[in-house]
Every structure is written in structure tokens, then in C-alpha cells.
Design a protein around this motif. Sequence first.
Motif, PDB file in Angstrom:
ATOM      1  N   HIS A  37      29.516  61.845 -21.102  1.00 23.30           N
ATOM      2  CA  HIS A  37      30.157  61.786 -20.029  1.00 23.30           C
ATOM      3  C   HIS A  37      29.226  61.519 -19.050  1.00 23.30           C
ATOM      4  CE1 HIS A  37      34.115  63.795 -20.752  1.00 23.30           C
ATOM      5  NE2 HIS A  37      33.649  64.207 -21.487  1.00 23.30           N
ATOM      6  N   GLY A  38      27.742  61.205 -18.593  1.00 25.57           N
ATOM      7  CA  GLY A  38      27.026  60.435 -18.538  1.00 25.57           C
ATOM      8  C   GLY A  38      26.437  61.566 -17.116  1.00 25.57           C
ATOM      9  N   PRO A  39      25.789  61.123 -16.035  1.00 26.50           N
ATOM     10  CA  PRO A  39      26.201  60.576 -15.184  1.00 26.50           C
ATOM     11  C   PRO A  39      25.476  59.272 -16.080  1.00 26.50           C
ATOM     12  CG  PRO A  39      24.613  61.345 -14.252  1.00 26.50           C
ATOM     13  CD  PRO A  39      25.162  62.170 -15.423  1.00 26.50           C
ATOM     14  N   TYR A  40      26.299  57.424 -15.809  1.00 23.92           N
ATOM     15  CA  TYR A  40      26.058  56.846 -15.768  1.00 23.92           C
ATOM     16  C   TYR A  40      25.129  55.057 -14.880  1.00 23.92           C
ATOM     17  CZ  TYR A  40      28.157  57.016 -20.552  1.00 23.92           C
ATOM     18  OH  TYR A  40      28.770  56.709 -21.995  1.00 23.92           O
ATOM     19  N   THR A  41      24.368  55.336 -15.168  1.00 25.20           N
ATOM     20  CA  THR A  41      22.954  54.241 -14.222  1.00 25.20           C
ATOM     21  C   THR A  41      23.704  53.115 -14.847  1.00 25.20           C
ATOM     22  OG1 THR A  41      21.510  55.671 -14.691  1.00 25.20           O
ATOM     23  CG2 THR A  41      20.677  53.640 -13.487  1.00 25.20           C
ATOM     24  N   VAL A  42      23.534  52.161 -13.321  1.00 21.68           N
ATOM     25  CA  VAL A  42      23.982  50.951 -14.088  1.00 21.68           C
ATOM     26  C   VAL A  42      23.086  49.894 -13.432  1.00 21.68           C
ATOM     27  CG1 VAL A  42      25.421  48.534 -12.838  1.00 21.68           C
ATOM     28  CG2 VAL A  42      26.516  50.714 -12.443  1.00 21.68           C
ATOM     29  N   GLN A  43      22.653  49.116 -14.595  1.00 20.72           N
ATOM     30  CA  GLN A  43      21.335  48.502 -15.189  1.00 20.72           C
ATOM     31  C   GLN A  43      21.620  46.794 -13.951  1.00 20.72           C
ATOM     32  OE1 GLN A  43      20.778  48.551 -19.206  1.00 20.72           O
ATOM     33  NE2 GLN A  43      19.357  49.871 -19.316  1.00 20.72           N
ATOM     34  N   GLY A  44      22.742  46.398 -14.365  1.00 21.75           N
ATOM     35  CA  GLY A  44      23.153  45.002 -13.742  1.00 21.75           C
ATOM     36  C   GLY A  44      24.273  44.099 -14.445  1.00 21.75           C
ATOM     37  N   ASN A  45      24.236  43.127 -15.320  1.00 23.53           N
ATOM     38  CA  ASN A  45      24.182  42.248 -15.353  1.00 23.53           C
ATOM     39  C   ASN A  45      23.916  41.795 -17.251  1.00 23.53           C
ATOM     40  OD1 ASN A  45      26.183  39.469 -17.382  1.00 23.53           O
ATOM     41  ND2 ASN A  45      26.323  38.625 -15.250  1.00 23.53           N
ATOM     42  N   PRO A  46      24.292  42.203 -18.190  1.00 25.22           N
ATOM     43  CA  PRO A  46      22.994  41.718 -19.895  1.00 25.22           C
ATOM     44  C   PRO A  46      23.087  40.383 -19.544  1.00 25.22           C
ATOM     45  CG  PRO A  46      25.344  42.212 -19.642  1.00 25.22           C
ATOM     46  CD  PRO A  46      25.371  42.633 -18.405  1.00 25.22           C
ATOM     47  N   HIS A  47      23.921  39.163 -19.324  1.00 23.76           N
ATOM     48  CA  HIS A  47      24.317  37.767 -19.007  1.00 23.76           C
ATOM     49  C   HIS A  47      23.307  37.400 -18.629  1.00 23.76           C
ATOM     50  CE1 HIS A  47      27.841  39.328 -20.636  1.00 23.76           C
ATOM     51  NE2 HIS A  47      27.471  38.665 -22.042  1.00 23.76           N
ATOM     52  N   ILE A  48      21.771  37.141 -17.958  1.00 21.67           N
ATOM     53  CA  ILE A  48      20.988  36.714 -17.020  1.00 21.67           C
ATOM     54  C   ILE A  48      20.961  35.618 -16.729  1.00 21.67           C
ATOM     55  CG2 ILE A  48      19.729  39.043 -17.005  1.00 21.67           C
ATOM     56  CD1 ILE A  48      17.165  38.188 -18.738  1.00 21.67           C
ATOM     57  N   ASP A  49      21.388  34.608 -18.093  1.00 20.72           N
ATOM     58  CA  ASP A  49      20.649  33.526 -17.824  1.00 20.72           C
ATOM     59  C   ASP A  49      22.054  32.751 -17.853  1.00 20.72           C
ATOM     60  OD1 ASP A  49      18.387  33.617 -18.323  1.00 20.72           O
ATOM     61  OD2 ASP A  49      18.061  33.490 -20.694  1.00 20.72           O
ATOM     62  N   ASP A  50      22.860  33.696 -17.492  1.00 19.10           N
ATOM     63  CA  ASP A  50      24.520  33.419 -17.512  1.00 19.10           C
ATOM     64  C   ASP A  50      24.681  32.457 -15.549  1.00 19.10           C
ATOM     65  OD1 ASP A  50      27.309  31.847 -17.611  1.00 19.10           O
ATOM     66  OD2 ASP A  50      27.919  33.651 -17.606  1.00 19.10           O
ATOM     67  N   THR A  51      24.943  31.016 -15.318  1.00 18.15           N
ATOM     68  CA  THR A  51      24.435  30.877 -14.128  1.00 18.15           C
ATOM     69  C   THR A  51      25.898  30.511 -13.945  1.00 18.15           C
ATOM     70  OG1 THR A  51      24.176  27.988 -15.120  1.00 18.15           O
ATOM     71  CG2 THR A  51      22.469  29.701 -13.953  1.00 18.15           C
ATOM     72  N   SER A  52      26.750  30.343 -14.611  1.00 21.58           N
ATOM     73  CA  SER A  52      28.532  30.210 -14.268  1.00 21.58           C
ATOM     74  C   SER A  52      28.771  31.933 -13.910  1.00 21.58           C
ATOM     75  CB  SER A  52      28.904  29.999 -16.125  1.00 21.58           C
ATOM     76  OG  SER A  52      29.372  30.281 -16.496  1.00 21.58           O
ATOM     77  N   LYS A  53      27.989  33.236 -14.173  1.00 18.79           N
ATOM     78  CA  LYS A  53      28.816  34.488 -14.491  1.00 18.79           C
ATOM     79  C   LYS A  53      30.370  34.958 -14.717  1.00 18.79           C
ATOM     80  CE  LYS A  53      27.275  33.804  -9.001  1.00 18.79           C
ATOM     81  NZ  LYS A  53      27.810  34.272  -7.827  1.00 18.79           N
ATOM     82  N   THR A  54      30.211  34.091 -16.256  1.00 20.37           N
ATOM     83  CA  THR A  54      31.681  34.349 -17.027  1.00 20.37           C
ATOM     84  C   THR A  54      31.397  35.244 -18.189  1.00 20.37           C
ATOM     85  OG1 THR A  54      31.229  31.924 -17.154  1.00 20.37           O
ATOM     86  CG2 THR A  54      32.646  32.311 -15.522  1.00 20.37           C
ATOM     87  N   SER A  55      30.162  35.364 -18.186  1.00 20.32           N
ATOM     88  CA  SER A  55      29.620  36.332 -19.625  1.00 20.32           C
ATOM     89  C   SER A  55      29.603  35.233 -20.617  1.00 20.32           C
ATOM     90  CB  SER A  55      30.635  37.395 -19.750  1.00 20.32           C
ATOM     91  OG  SER A  55      30.350  38.232 -18.449  1.00 20.32           O
ATOM     92  N   PHE A  56      29.088  33.867 -20.273  1.00 21.00           N
ATOM     93  CA  PHE A  56      29.962  32.427 -21.611  1.00 21.00           C
ATOM     94  C   PHE A  56      30.935  32.713 -21.196  1.00 21.00           C
ATOM     95  CE2 PHE A  56      25.157  34.659 -22.663  1.00 21.00           C
ATOM     96  CZ  PHE A  56      24.297  33.553 -22.351  1.00 21.00           C
ATOM     97  N   HIS A  57      31.812  32.292 -20.314  1.00 24.39           N
ATOM     98  CA  HIS A  57      33.348  32.215 -21.066  1.00 24.39           C
ATOM     99  C   HIS A  57      33.549  32.921 -21.882  1.00 24.39           C
ATOM    100  CE1 HIS A  57      32.605  28.989 -17.918  1.00 24.39           C
ATOM    101  NE2 HIS A  57      31.263  28.844 -18.164  1.00 24.39           N
ATOM    102  N   SER A  58      33.644  34.342 -21.753  1.00 28.83           N
ATOM    103  CA  SER A  58      34.012  35.328 -22.416  1.00 28.83           C
ATOM    104  C   SER A  58      34.391  36.907 -21.830  1.00 28.83           C
ATOM    105  CB  SER A  58      32.871  35.407 -24.102  1.00 28.83           C
ATOM    106  OG  SER A  58      32.132  36.209 -23.318  1.00 28.83           O
ATOM    107  N   GLN A  59      34.802  38.049 -22.892  1.00 30.67           N
ATOM    108  CA  GLN A  59      34.898  39.039 -22.115  1.00 30.67           C
ATOM    109  C   GLN A  59      35.004  40.131 -23.568  1.00 30.67           C
ATOM    110  OE1 GLN A  59      39.005  40.583 -21.990  1.00 30.67           O
ATOM    111  NE2 GLN A  59      38.193  41.630 -20.363  1.00 30.67           N
ATOM    112  N   ILE A  60      33.839  41.092 -23.232  1.00 30.05           N
ATOM    113  CA  ILE A  60      33.415  41.753 -24.390  1.00 30.05           C
ATOM    114  C   ILE A  60      34.648  42.479 -24.979  1.00 30.05           C
ATOM    115  CG2 ILE A  60      31.778  43.291 -25.060  1.00 30.05           C
ATOM    116  CD1 ILE A  60      29.540  41.921 -23.717  1.00 30.05           C
ATOM    117  N   SER A  61      35.047  42.951 -25.803  1.00 33.62           N
ATOM    118  CA  SER A  61      36.135  43.625 -26.491  1.00 33.62           C
ATOM    119  C   SER A  61      35.279  44.805 -27.393  1.00 33.62           C
ATOM    120  CB  SER A  61      36.445  43.095 -26.804  1.00 33.62           C
ATOM    121  OG  SER A  61      35.865  42.503 -28.648  1.00 33.62           O
TER     122      SER A  61
END
Length: 347
Positions: free
Chosen positions: A233-257
Motif C-alpha cells: 500500500h505504499g507510500p509510493y515514491t515516483v522515480q519518473g519515466n523509465p524510458h530515459i532515451d525515448d525522445t518521442s515521449k511515447t514509451s517507444f510507441h507502446s503501453q506496458i500491460s
Amino acid sequence: MNKSFKPGQPWLDTDGNRIQAHGGSVIYIDGIYYWYGENKEKTDGENGIWHWGVKCYSSKDLYNWKDEGIIISPEVDDETSSLHPSACMDRPHIIYNQRTKKYVCWLKIMNGFNEQTETVLTADNILGPYTKVKEGLRPLGMSAGDFDLAVAPDGKAYYYFERVHSETICADLTDDYTDVTGYYSTHFPRVQPPYVREATAHFYRKGKHYLLTSGTTGYLPNPSEVAIADTWHGPYTVQGNPHIDDTSKTSFHSQISSVLKVEGKKDLYIACADRWLPNEMHREYDTYAEMFDLIYQGRENEFDFSRMGETPVQNTSIADYVWLPIRFEGERAYIDWHDEWSLDDFE
């Protein structure tokens, strides 16, 4: 025979057909991996078919998958059913209840933009047959969106879901895993889409709980976010975007399931993602983030919709998969792009 992963390329089963297990997960049972998900084989974006049930595949090596058929069938004769092909059924998740000896499947059903419910089914075998035990469930009285289910070593189970469209909820499941107990915690409150978190994927590593989430932009991809906690149940600390080298800001054009811990490997976790719209990779996240912002401010007349190009026909029958290993630096999680990679690359 496949001998490696090739993210974003069409992935065929052992019969030579596209794998149809979207928004799904992988479960490991007695030496065999089972990959299940939304069957989109008939969803061309024009015929009104959202899904054709839940399909499952089996594999011993994670590269080559045998079609085990439809394990939860569409209910084509009942237009009021949450399993009717026109019903917006998403993201099946199946967990095993050691106490009841049942496989329990939850399905998200979108009844409208702001009203989403759950259908719950059980079976004695991972491949079914499954029996509906609940339909139209509103957990905690909430409209419940994308979610994940997770089971602790002691058998207690947890349900992580998007409270549409505001925050993430972690709720305790009942002993039979078919409902919530009423105890819950709240996380990541956001003002509106596209910033509200959805597509939650939980995994546990070295005493830490991780949540991978996406923003809320439908099938259009966006930046992922990873958060970490010491407890369910946390609390959860946000680390940020894991796709750090993805300049498109699209998670390499995908969505994690979901996230898969590979058996027999010391520290290999795979982020399993869908590339829902492989023909729309030219679209930029910043453009439709601006569009969503103006829509939610009631200022959509200020946005030039021609910037979006033609509205894409959401032919998800041709959606691809992007499976990538998660790299860790201490507790921090990162996802790097690989044109091709193998399990042999890891201990």
C-alpha cells in the motif's frame, strides 16, 4: 523457430498467425508459460467488434507460442452482456487462489467515458472453462479502469486500479479474490487525463514494490512512469519515466500491460507492452497532450485538430508487442530500446 525477441515486429504463433493476447499477462504454471489477453483478430476499427473473447498461448521458452484457443468466449447472442463483441472489454488479469483452487479472472468493461465496471470469472484450469460470478461490479463503489492483480506469498491478493479519471487505488481482495474487502489506499492524484495514471503493472523485486503506469490518452502512447514502495500500500515514491532515451515521449510507441519475472534467471524482469497503433508512430505526444489539456478546460475550439492528421481507424488486429528487459541501477528501474535481444544476454 524464434530464438530472440524483436520488439515492435509482428509476432506470429507456431501456426504462423499473429498472436492475439493484447493488454494481457503471462502466468507460469508447472514449467509452462501461459500468455493470455484480448483477442483482437476481428477488430478492424470499422465493424463494431471490440473484442472476440480472451485468447491464450503456451510456451516453454517465451519466444515460440502455441495457440491454446479462446479461453473466455464472446457472448454474441446477448447484446447486454459484458462479453458481447461490441462491449469494450479490456485487460484480462488472471491469478490463482491456492485456498479455493480456482483461477480468478477480472475484466475491465468500459460502459462509457466515465463509467467502467468489472466482470469476474473463475475456472478450475487456466485454459477454462470460465464461469461468470460477478458482472457490473463497481469496486468500492468506484468507476474502475485499467488494473493489475497481484498475490503475496502468504496468499493475500491486491488489486491496483485507476479510479476514473483521478487517482490510483490499491485495494485488498477478499479471500476468494472475487471482490474487494473495503480496505484501500490512494496514490498519484492527478487533475485530469492525460496525466492520470492507468495501465498499472505491479512487480516485486528485492523487498521493493514497483508500479509501472502510463498516462491516459487511449490508444495513443505517452510517457510511462515508475514508482517504488516498501509495502503493498505504499507510500509510493515516483522515480519518473523509465524510458530515459525515448525522445518521442511515447514509451517507444507502446503501453506496458504487465511485468514478467523470468523463471531461472537471477534478476530478469520483462516489461510486456502493446504497440496498439503501429501505423501511427508519426504522432507526437506533445501535440495530443495539448489537445487533451484544452478539451478538459472546455477550450477545444482553440485547438487546430488538423494538426492530428486524419483520425486513425483503430485497427487493433494488427497491434504489435514491445517486450523489453528492465535494467536496474540499485533500486531504480530503466527500460532501454533493443532492436533484438535474448534471454541468453542475462544470467
